[in-house]
Design a protein around this motif. Structure first.
Motif, short mmCIF file in Angstrom:
data_model
loop_
_atom_site.label_atom_id
_atom_site.label_comp_id
_atom_site.label_asym_id
_atom_site.label_seq_id
_atom_site.Cartn_x
_atom_site.Cartn_y
_atom_site.Cartn_z
N GLY A 35 0.81 -1.21 0.00
CA GLY A 35 0.00 0.00 0.00
C GLY A 35 0.84 1.25 0.00
N TRP A 36 0.19 2.35 -0.30
CA TRP A 36 0.79 3.67 -0.21
C TRP A 36 -0.06 4.53 0.72
N PHE A 37 0.62 5.25 1.57
CA PHE A 37 0.00 6.21 2.48
C PHE A 37 0.72 7.54 2.32
N ARG A 38 0.11 8.57 2.85
CA ARG A 38 0.76 9.87 2.80
C ARG A 38 0.43 10.65 4.06
N GLN A 39 1.34 11.56 4.38
CA GLN A 39 1.13 12.42 5.53
C GLN A 39 1.56 13.83 5.19
N ALA A 40 0.61 14.73 5.22
CA ALA A 40 0.87 16.15 4.98
C ALA A 40 1.23 16.81 6.31
N PRO A 41 1.88 17.97 6.25
CA PRO A 41 2.25 18.68 7.48
C PRO A 41 1.05 18.93 8.38
N GLU A 42 1.20 18.60 9.63
CA GLU A 42 0.17 18.83 10.66
C GLU A 42 -1.11 18.04 10.40
N LYS A 43 -1.00 16.98 9.61
CA LYS A 43 -2.16 16.12 9.38
C LYS A 43 -1.79 14.68 9.70
N GLU A 44 -2.80 13.87 9.91
CA GLU A 44 -2.55 12.46 10.18
C GLU A 44 -2.25 11.73 8.88
N ARG A 45 -1.55 10.62 9.02
CA ARG A 45 -1.26 9.79 7.87
C ARG A 45 -2.57 9.24 7.31
N GLU A 46 -2.69 9.22 5.97
CA GLU A 46 -3.93 8.75 5.36
C GLU A 46 -3.64 7.74 4.27
N PHE A 47 -4.59 6.86 4.08
CA PHE A 47 -4.51 5.83 3.06
C PHE A 47 -4.61 6.44 1.68
N ARG A 57 -4.60 -9.07 -8.43
CA ARG A 57 -4.07 -7.72 -8.22
C ARG A 57 -5.21 -6.74 -7.88
N THR A 58 -6.03 -7.13 -6.96
CA THR A 58 -7.12 -6.25 -6.54
C THR A 58 -6.57 -4.96 -5.98
N THR A 59 -7.17 -3.84 -6.41
CA THR A 59 -6.69 -2.54 -5.97
C THR A 59 -7.78 -1.75 -5.27
N TYR A 60 -7.35 -0.87 -4.39
CA TYR A 60 -8.24 0.02 -3.66
C TYR A 60 -7.61 1.41 -3.66
N TYR A 61 -8.48 2.41 -3.69
CA TYR A 61 -8.00 3.79 -3.72
C TYR A 61 -8.82 4.67 -2.79
N ALA A 62 -8.15 5.67 -2.27
CA ALA A 62 -8.87 6.70 -1.54
C ALA A 62 -9.69 7.51 -2.56
N ASP A 63 -10.84 7.99 -2.13
CA ASP A 63 -11.69 8.75 -3.05
C ASP A 63 -10.96 9.96 -3.62
N SER A 64 -10.08 10.54 -2.84
CA SER A 64 -9.39 11.77 -3.25
C SER A 64 -8.41 11.54 -4.40
N VAL A 65 -8.03 10.29 -4.64
CA VAL A 65 -7.05 10.03 -5.71
C VAL A 65 -7.61 9.13 -6.80
N LYS A 66 -8.81 8.64 -6.61
CA LYS A 66 -9.40 7.72 -7.58
C LYS A 66 -9.50 8.39 -8.95
N GLY A 67 -9.04 7.69 -9.97
CA GLY A 67 -9.06 8.23 -11.32
C GLY A 67 -7.81 9.00 -11.69
N ARG A 68 -6.99 9.32 -10.68
CA ARG A 68 -5.75 10.06 -10.95
C ARG A 68 -4.50 9.23 -10.64
N PHE A 69 -4.59 8.39 -9.61
CA PHE A 69 -3.46 7.58 -9.18
C PHE A 69 -3.70 6.13 -9.55
N THR A 70 -2.60 5.42 -9.84
CA THR A 70 -2.68 3.99 -10.14
C THR A 70 -1.57 3.25 -9.40
N ILE A 71 -1.95 2.25 -8.64
CA ILE A 71 -0.96 1.42 -7.95
C ILE A 71 -0.75 0.15 -8.77
N SER A 72 0.49 -0.29 -8.81
CA SER A 72 0.82 -1.53 -9.51
C SER A 72 2.00 -2.19 -8.83
N ARG A 73 2.24 -3.45 -9.18
CA ARG A 73 3.37 -4.15 -8.59
C ARG A 73 4.00 -5.08 -9.61
#
Length: 124
Positions: A35-47, A57-73
């Motif tokens: 998985g990938w997570f991110r943490q912005a300044p003064e914010k909690e880490r988010e999926f 290769r089932t994938t899941y995305y946060a709503d905020s990145v769906k359609g823009r980000f793609t995870i692969s392995r």
């Protein structure tokens, strides 16, 4: 044991693309959900995104990145990628790679293994 090292972060303008990479070590990588997570300044880490280890290769995305980000392995290379398109200023954060045998645990942010992170900065 799984060790994770992220790379590919940087400073880009809004609308640009970046591809993050996560190099994994360990003989059991092929049976770990990632998985990938991110943490912005003064914010909690988010999926951000997750991918199963199975052939589906089932994938899941946060709503905020769906359609823009793609995870692969690529199990042969022990690599996980996060292709990020149409970047926005709100995508600015430190991005972390995570690994765990259980996909649900990855998605919940309770992975057994974490990388050190790579900084992504998007200027508007």
């Amino acid at each position: 044991q799984v060790q994770l090292v992220e790379s590919g972060g940087g400073l880009v303008q809004a609308g640009a693309s970046l591809r993050l990479s996560c190099a994994a070590s360990g003989r059991t990588f092929n049976t770990y959900a990632m998985g990938w997570f991110r943490q912005a300044p003064e914010k909690e880490r988010e999926f951000v995104a997750a991918i199963s280890w199975t052939s589906y290769r089932t994938t899941y995305y946060a709503d905020s990145v769906k359609g823009r980000f793609t995870i692969s392995r690529d199990n042969a290379k022990k690599m996980v990628y996060l292709q990020m398109n149409s970047l926005k200023s709100e995508d600015t954060a430190v991005y972390y790679c995570a690994a765990d045998p259980v996909l649900g645990t990855v998605r919940a942010g309770r992975s057994e293994y974490w990388g050190q992170g790579t900084q992504v900065t998007v200027s508007s």
